[in-house]
Every structure is written in structure tokens, then in C-alpha cells.
Design a protein around this motif. Structure first.
Motif, PDB file in Angstrom:
ATOM      1  N   ARG A 254      -6.311  -2.199  -2.267  1.00  0.00           N
ATOM      2  CA  ARG A 254      -7.709  -1.699  -1.995  1.00  0.00           C
ATOM      3  C   ARG A 254      -9.086  -3.015  -1.191  1.00  0.00           C
ATOM      4  O   ARG A 254      -9.715  -1.695  -0.881  1.00  0.00           O
ATOM      5  N   SER A 255      -8.385  -4.161  -1.002  1.00  0.00           N
ATOM      6  CA  SER A 255      -8.677  -4.330   0.031  1.00  0.00           C
ATOM      7  C   SER A 255      -9.572  -4.231   1.206  1.00  0.00           C
ATOM      8  O   SER A 255     -10.544  -4.207   1.726  1.00  0.00           O
ATOM      9  N   ALA A 256      -8.411  -3.504   1.527  1.00  0.00           N
ATOM     10  CA  ALA A 256      -8.380  -3.104   3.426  1.00  0.00           C
ATOM     11  C   ALA A 256      -9.112  -1.739   3.273  1.00  0.00           C
ATOM     12  O   ALA A 256      -9.810  -1.579   4.130  1.00  0.00           O
ATOM     13  N   SER A 257      -8.751  -0.317   1.715  1.00  0.00           N
ATOM     14  CA  SER A 257      -9.654   0.688   1.961  1.00  0.00           C
ATOM     15  C   SER A 257     -10.970  -0.208   1.825  1.00  0.00           C
ATOM     16  O   SER A 257     -12.101   0.834   2.213  1.00  0.00           O
ATOM     17  N   ARG A 258     -11.795  -1.045   1.462  1.00  0.00           N
ATOM     18  CA  ARG A 258     -13.038  -1.671   1.550  1.00  0.00           C
ATOM     19  C   ARG A 258     -13.292  -2.024   2.341  1.00  0.00           C
ATOM     20  O   ARG A 258     -14.297  -2.972   2.591  1.00  0.00           O
ATOM     21  N   GLY A 259     -12.770  -2.129   3.400  1.00  0.00           N
ATOM     22  CA  GLY A 259     -12.707  -3.328   4.683  1.00  0.00           C
ATOM     23  C   GLY A 259     -13.166  -5.101   4.733  1.00  0.00           C
ATOM     24  O   GLY A 259     -13.971  -5.590   5.928  1.00  0.00           O
ATOM     25  N   LYS A 260     -12.357  -5.054   3.700  1.00  0.00           N
ATOM     26  CA  LYS A 260     -12.572  -6.668   3.409  1.00  0.00           C
ATOM     27  C   LYS A 260     -10.706  -7.115   4.182  1.00  0.00           C
ATOM     28  O   LYS A 260     -10.213  -7.111   4.476  1.00  0.00           O
ATOM     29  N   ARG A 261     -11.371  -8.099   5.137  1.00  0.00           N
ATOM     30  CA  ARG A 261     -10.294  -9.018   5.452  1.00  0.00           C
ATOM     31  C   ARG A 261      -9.033  -9.495   4.729  1.00  0.00           C
ATOM     32  O   ARG A 261      -9.669 -10.028   3.068  1.00  0.00           O
ATOM     33  N   VAL A 262      -7.991  -9.397   4.380  1.00  0.00           N
ATOM     34  CA  VAL A 262      -7.149  -9.810   3.039  1.00  0.00           C
ATOM     35  C   VAL A 262      -5.233 -10.109   3.367  1.00  0.00           C
ATOM     36  O   VAL A 262      -5.272 -10.188   4.829  1.00  0.00           O
ATOM     37  N   GLN A 263      -5.251 -11.293   3.140  1.00  0.00           N
ATOM     38  CA  GLN A 263      -3.511 -12.203   3.164  1.00  0.00           C
ATOM     39  C   GLN A 263      -3.692 -11.937   0.917  1.00  0.00           C
ATOM     40  O   GLN A 263      -3.998 -12.642   0.232  1.00  0.00           O
ATOM     41  N   ALA A 264      -2.202 -11.455   1.214  1.00  0.00           N
ATOM     42  CA  ALA A 264      -1.560 -11.175  -0.322  1.00  0.00           C
ATOM     43  C   ALA A 264      -0.280 -11.691  -0.346  1.00  0.00           C
ATOM     44  O   ALA A 264       0.205 -11.042   0.397  1.00  0.00           O
ATOM     45  N   LEU A 265       0.295 -12.675  -0.908  1.00  0.00           N
ATOM     46  CA  LEU A 265       0.756 -13.350  -0.801  1.00  0.00           C
ATOM     47  C   LEU A 265       1.471 -12.648  -2.185  1.00  0.00           C
ATOM     48  O   LEU A 265       1.319 -13.156  -2.826  1.00  0.00           O
ATOM     49  N   ALA A 266       3.433 -11.914  -1.963  1.00  0.00           N
ATOM     50  CA  ALA A 266       3.998 -11.757  -3.133  1.00  0.00           C
ATOM     51  C   ALA A 266       4.576 -12.435  -3.758  1.00  0.00           C
ATOM     52  O   ALA A 266       5.402 -13.185  -3.157  1.00  0.00           O
ATOM     53  N   GLY A 267       5.788 -11.872  -3.853  1.00  0.00           N
ATOM     54  CA  GLY A 267       7.048 -12.189  -4.712  1.00  0.00           C
ATOM     55  C   GLY A 267       8.038 -12.961  -3.617  1.00  0.00           C
ATOM     56  O   GLY A 267       7.869 -12.245  -2.744  1.00  0.00           O
ATOM     57  N   ALA A 268       9.303 -12.083  -4.584  1.00  0.00           N
ATOM     58  CA  ALA A 268      10.549 -13.132  -3.626  1.00  0.00           C
ATOM     59  C   ALA A 268      12.315 -12.720  -3.888  1.00  0.00           C
ATOM     60  O   ALA A 268      11.961 -12.976  -5.828  1.00  0.00           O
ATOM     61  N   LYS A 269      13.168 -13.580  -3.981  1.00  0.00           N
ATOM     62  CA  LYS A 269      14.128 -13.205  -3.951  1.00  0.00           C
ATOM     63  C   LYS A 269      14.721 -13.841  -2.876  1.00  0.00           C
ATOM     64  O   LYS A 269      15.388 -13.498  -2.562  1.00  0.00           O
ATOM     65  N   ASN A 270      14.750 -15.369  -3.377  1.00  0.00           N
ATOM     66  CA  ASN A 270      15.348 -16.140  -2.011  1.00  0.00           C
ATOM     67  C   ASN A 270      16.963 -16.532  -2.687  1.00  0.00           C
ATOM     68  O   ASN A 270      17.314 -16.549  -3.154  1.00  0.00           O
ATOM     69  N   HIS A 271      17.359 -16.399  -0.733  1.00  0.00           N
ATOM     70  CA  HIS A 271      19.422 -17.117  -1.131  1.00  0.00           C
ATOM     71  C   HIS A 271      19.567 -17.775  -0.805  1.00  0.00           C
ATOM     72  O   HIS A 271      19.031 -18.501   0.225  1.00  0.00           O
ATOM     73  N   LEU A 272      20.478 -19.052  -1.493  1.00  0.00           N
ATOM     74  CA  LEU A 272      20.189 -19.862  -0.567  1.00  0.00           C
ATOM     75  C   LEU A 272      22.652 -19.516  -0.383  1.00  0.00           C
ATOM     76  O   LEU A 272      23.523 -19.596  -1.526  1.00  0.00           O
ATOM     77  N   VAL A 273      22.408 -20.078   0.969  1.00  0.00           N
ATOM     78  CA  VAL A 273      23.849 -19.650   1.109  1.00  0.00           C
ATOM     79  C   VAL A 273      24.619 -20.779   1.627  1.00  0.00           C
ATOM     80  O   VAL A 273      24.158 -22.096   1.782  1.00  0.00           O
TER      81      VAL A 273
END
Ligand code: NAD
Length: 501
Positions: A254-273
Motif C-alpha cells: 500500500r505504501s509503495a503504491s502511493r509512492g511512500k518510502r517504506v521499511q516493513a519489518l516482519a515475522g520470524a522463525k529463528n533456528h538455533l543450531v
């Protein structure tokens, strides 16, 4: 637990006895929302109502953005030296208020007080970084690119920037963005999680007390409608989002389609080996803390432990022992510590969702070693640490973000297979290896496709001077939060070519 005593702004004083209306914060003071839509904010340790937050719509958003746009006219001209000095002032206030802010975070999020203090400390780190804006914003020059011609690059603020933040770090995540944006000369509108609105308003009061002019830092409460209003507003220039992957994707588009600068940090599934040669005295408590602190509600939480080779049995036995011995308690229970205490999850919806995943794990055939269900206390949203063994990489438990105190243990033959499991995940936030072998560690650093890597470190959260560098499904955009990326995100460059003959 006693009522939170904040200095000033008594609409924030949420006690067990009274339910307060929570206000937006616009132009340096609390602002009434016109909407009648309100949501109860719950104390995760008791289920009691702490306050009622407005679910703002277009008119409240417009009010805040227009005030921020007005404030930008003079704030952008304030010398950068003075903007930086205000950050030093804010840093002093945040230090003064650290304990009270932590109590507020614990009250509305449920996490342990030590963990809450840690998140405020991490937020202060970004304020300290922003106080160096005089250096960070400096431009570049190149003399005599042609006869009599010089080129210079200048960094300018953008205008109104907005932050949309999740419930799990009510103090730290707003502070990932606002200090850098504001020190760079922008003004800011924060839309915090509707689950944890109290800390945001206290931050707004502290910005005002630190002498930032009215309208430089504003808060609009709400949910989807407020977010969409912010993105769509013609005066919003940049959108910083942190939250779940599906919403991050929508906000980015939505932000990109309106010409906004955007950074979107999202979900995770972190592995510990955990490699066969790992120091288990180090690895086991580290894996445990990563999986279960803040009830697993961290985007850097290790939610899959990979036991490589013959270490699996010992690893599962040790983690399960710790899980059985762990204390399930409110975040402010005296005599407890953050890593050994399982605090409540933040909402009843989260409790139901996580319980559903445990049932699914059983149905999918993983081995339930420790079952955290049924640990309810009072009306709180408690769930004990839950450990599944023999989880296959293709099971839901190993793939989807659960965001609760549930650890899936996979047993894999070698490091190549462990790295392949990480790289098959849709996410790429963090990954960690526990080993004594430098060669294995180096291979892991080079080949694991995640943006934040730990070597004998289970929560590899970068300090503020580095970017929070999620990859793949954990991040939409190109400039990350904090570090040099943060400065670049909140400024735009102008290149001047001059001829003087
Ligand atoms: P969420 O996506 O539900 O909400 C985040 C923000 O988006 C909130 O302010 C919320 O009001 C708003 N929102 C919710 N639904 C929306 C919609 N349909 N349209 C527009 N806006 C909407 O996330 P949450 O439950 O508050 O936070 C947990 C999630 O955040 C987890 O997935 C976690 O991994 C992620 N997270 C990621 C990082 C990171 O750095 N990558 C850090 C912290 C949390």
C-alpha cells in the motif's frame, strides 16, 4: 503490583481500580479522539482492564499529520546541532524514567521487569545514536570534477514520517525510528499497537518535556483504519512498520503504491543450531532464554532448536528439565529473574492461538516432552514453556511463526542439513550456531540465509549502531531500521553541481 505512577499526564495512570480513557497525543498535548470505537487494554497478568484506547480513523489521523506537517516547517530549519542537543536532553529523561517506563511496559505487555528495563535501555541506545546526527548527516564534496566545477551532496529531511509498531516492544521499537527521524529534521506520527498504547503516550510526554516543539512527535492510537489513513495521507512521506508478516506485506504494498518510502519489518522463525561439539553449559540456558523469555514473543526468539548428530538426546533432556523447573509468574513477581520466569502472553487471542498450535503439533506427530497448557493463574494469559521433540522440518511447528513459549526441536544429521532447513524457511530474521569449531561457525555465517547471525549467542540483536537486518520474508524494503540504514531512510540526498569560473 501497584498502580503505575507516571509523572504528569494523569490520563495515563491506569490502576487496577480505575479504567481510564487513553488519548491521542497531538501538538504537544493529549487530544480527544472523535471516534466512539474503543478497545479495552488488558493487564496480561490479571486480565483486568487498564484503559480504553480509541480506534482512530481518518479525521484523527488527518489532525495529527497536519499538525506534524505544520511543525516540520520550522523543525527542518532548526540547526542540526540544536536538534542533536535535544536528543541529549531526551536521553537524560529516559535514564531518569527508566524504571517507571519499564513498569509501564510490564503492566501492558506482561514481560518480566528486567526484560522491560533491557528494552528501554536498547531504546536509549538509539537516542544516543541520534544525538550524533551532526556527524551522521554530513554530506560529501568532490572538488574540480571539471574546470571550475565542484560537486557536493547534502542530506535533507523528508517531512512527516510515521511509525507503526507491534505490541511486543512498546518502548524500544518506537525508539528505533522516532529519534533518528526527528534528529534528522523530520516530524513523526507514531501509531503504536492498540494492545500496548500506554508506553507510547509516556514517550510523547518525555519528548515534550525534553523541549521538542509541539507537533514534532505525535501519537495516534488505533488499528487498521488508522494505519491505512496514515499511509494514504498526502503529507506522509515515509512509513516504518514492524509487525506480523501478512500485515507487513500489505503495508509495504500500500505504501509503495502511493509512492511512500517504506521499511516493513516482519515475522520470524529463528533456528538455533547446536553442534555435537557445543558447550552445553552455555548453549542450553541460551536456547532456553531465547525460546521462552518474554513468553517467546520476540522476533529474535529461537523457536526451532536443531540438535546436530548425537547431541540431540542430551539437548532435549536438558531443555525439558529447565522447562519443567521454570516459574510461570507475572513479570513483576519479586525474587524472579527474566530468563527463568515465563511471563504471560499479551492477549487472550494469543493464548488461544498458541494453544491451537500445541494441539496441531500433537496431531502432526511431534513428541510433546513438556506441555505448558493449563498453567492459568487468576485471569491472566499464562502458558508454561512447551517443548516438542522429533519435529520434522516440513511440520507446521517448524515452519510457521507461533510467537509464544513453544520450542520445536529438530534432529538433523549434519551442519549442511541444518543450514538447508534454515534456508528453506520463508523467514530470514535470525539464526544462531553453538559450536567450538571455527570452521563450522564460519561456514554457518557465510551460508545461513538470515540477516542476523549469532555465534554462541542466542539472541543476536544488533546494537543500535548496526541495522536490524532481517532478510527474505522477515523484511520488506531495502533500508533497515537503525544504524547507517536508519539515517539514510530518514533523509534524502541532493547533489549540487556548481561552476564558478
Ligand atoms: P501485527 O501485525 O498484528 O500489528 C502490528 C501493527 O500493525 C500494529 O500497530 C497494528 O495495529 C497494525 N495492524 C494490525 N493489523 C493491521 C492491518 N490489517 N492493516 C494495517 N495495520 C494493521 O503484529 P503484532 O501482533 O503487534 O506483533 C507481533 C509480530 O511482530 C510478530 O510477527 C513479530 O515477529 C513481529 N515483529 C517483528 C520484528 C522485526 O524486527 N522483524 C520486531 C518485533 C515484532
Amino acid at each position: 503490583m501497584t498502580g503505575i505512577q507516571t509523572r504528569g499526564g494523569d490520563e495515563l495512570m491506569a490502576t487496577r481500580q480505575t479504567v481510564r480513557e487513553i488519548h491521542n497525543f497531538v501538538g504537544g498535548r493529549p487530544a480527544d479522539a472523535q471516534t466512539d470505537e474503543r478497545l479495552d487494554v488488558l493487564d496480561p497478568a490479571t486480565g483486568e482492564v487498564l484503559g480504553r484506547v480509541p480506534l482512530s480513523g481518518a479525521s484523527e489521523v488527518d489532525q495529527a499529520v497536519m499538525v506534524a506537517a505544520g511543525a516540520f516547517q520550522s523543525w527542518q530549519d532548526e540547526p542540526v546541532t540544536r536538534r542533536a542537543r535535544r536528543m541529549f536532553g531526551l536521553q537524560v529523561l529516559l535514564e531518569r524514567e527508566l524504571d517507571q517506563l519499564a513498569e509501564l511496559v510490564t503492566r501492558e505487555n506482561g514481560k518480566h521487569l528486567d526484560e522491560a528495563r533491557g528494552e528501554v535501555r536498547r531504546g536509549i541506545e538509539v537516542v544516543e545514536l541520534a544525538a550524533g546526527m551532526t556527524t551522521l548527516m554530513k554530506g560529501e564534496t568532490l572538488d574540480q570534477v571539471a574546470l571550475g566545477v565542484d560537486v557536493s551532496l547534502h542530506r535533507f529531511p523528508l517531512g512527516v514520517c510515521c511509525g507503526i509498531t507491534p505490541f511486543n516492544f512498546p518502548a524500544m521499537i518506537p525508539l528505533w525510528f522516532a529519534p533518528l527521524a526527528i534528529a534528522a529534521g523530520n516530524t513523526f506520527v507514531l501509531k503504536p499497537s492498540q494492545r500496548t498504547p500506554l508506553t507510547a503516550n509516556r514517550l510523547a510526554e518525555l519528548f515534550a518535556e525534553a523541549g521538542f516543539p509541539a507537533g514534532v512527535f505525535n501519537v495516534v492510537h488505533g488499528a487498521q483504519r488508522a494505519v491505512e489513513g496514515l499511509i494514504d495521507h498526502p503529507h506522509t512521506r515515509a512509513v516504518s512498520f514492524v509487525g506480523s508478516a501478512p500485515v507487513a506485506g500489505k503495508v509495504y504494498e500500500r505504501s509503495a503504491s502511493r509512492g511512500k518510502r517504506v521499511q516493513a519489518l516482519a515475522g520470524a522463525k529463528n533456528h538455533l543450531v547446536v553442534m555435537p561439539d557445543a558447550d552445553l553449559d552455555l548453549a542450553v540456558p541460551a536456547v532456553f532464554a531465547s525460546a521462552f523469555s518474554n513468553a517467546g514473543q520476540r522476533c529474535l526468539a529461537g523457536s526451532v532448536a536443531v540438535g546436530v548428530g548425537e547431541i540431540g538426546d542430551e539437548l532435549v533432556a536438558a531443555i525439558s528439565r529447565m522447562a519443567r523447573d521454570a516459574r510461570v509468574a507475572p513479570g513483576d513477581e519479586p525474587g524472579t529473574d527474566a530468563d527463568g520466569t515465563i511471563t504471560p502472553v499479551t492477549t487472550p487471542e494469543a493464548l488461544a492461538r498458541i494453544t491451537g498450535y500445541i494441539e496441531l503439533g500433537e496431531r502432526e506427530g511431534a513428541t510433546l516432552c513438556v506441555d505448558g497448557r493449563g498453567q492459568g493463574q487468576g485471569g491472566g494469559f499464562f502458558l508454561g514453556p512447551t517443548v516438542f521433540d522429533q519435529v520434522a522440518p516440513e511440520m507446521t511447528l517448524a515452519r510457521e511463526e507461533i510467537f509464544g513459549p513453544v520450542l520445536a526441536v529438530e534432529r538433523l544429521e549434519d551442519l549442511d542439513r541444518a543450514i538447508a532447513a534454515i534456508n528453506a524457511s520463508e523467514f530470514g530474521n535470525a539464526a544462531a550456531i553453538f559450536t567450538r569449531d571455527g570452521g563450522a561457525a564460519r561456514k554457518f555465517v557465510r551460508e545461513a540465509q538470515a540477516g542476523m547471525i549469532g555465534v554462541n549467542v542466542s539472541v543476536p540483536a544488533p546494537v543500535a549502531y548496526f541495522p536490524f537486518a532481517g532478510w527474505r520474508g522477515s523484511f520488506y524494503g531495502d533500508l533497515h531500521a537503525t544504524g547507517r540504514d536508519g539515517v539514510e531512510f530518514f533523509t534524502e540526498k541532493k547533489v549540487v553541481t556548481s561552476r564558478w569560473t
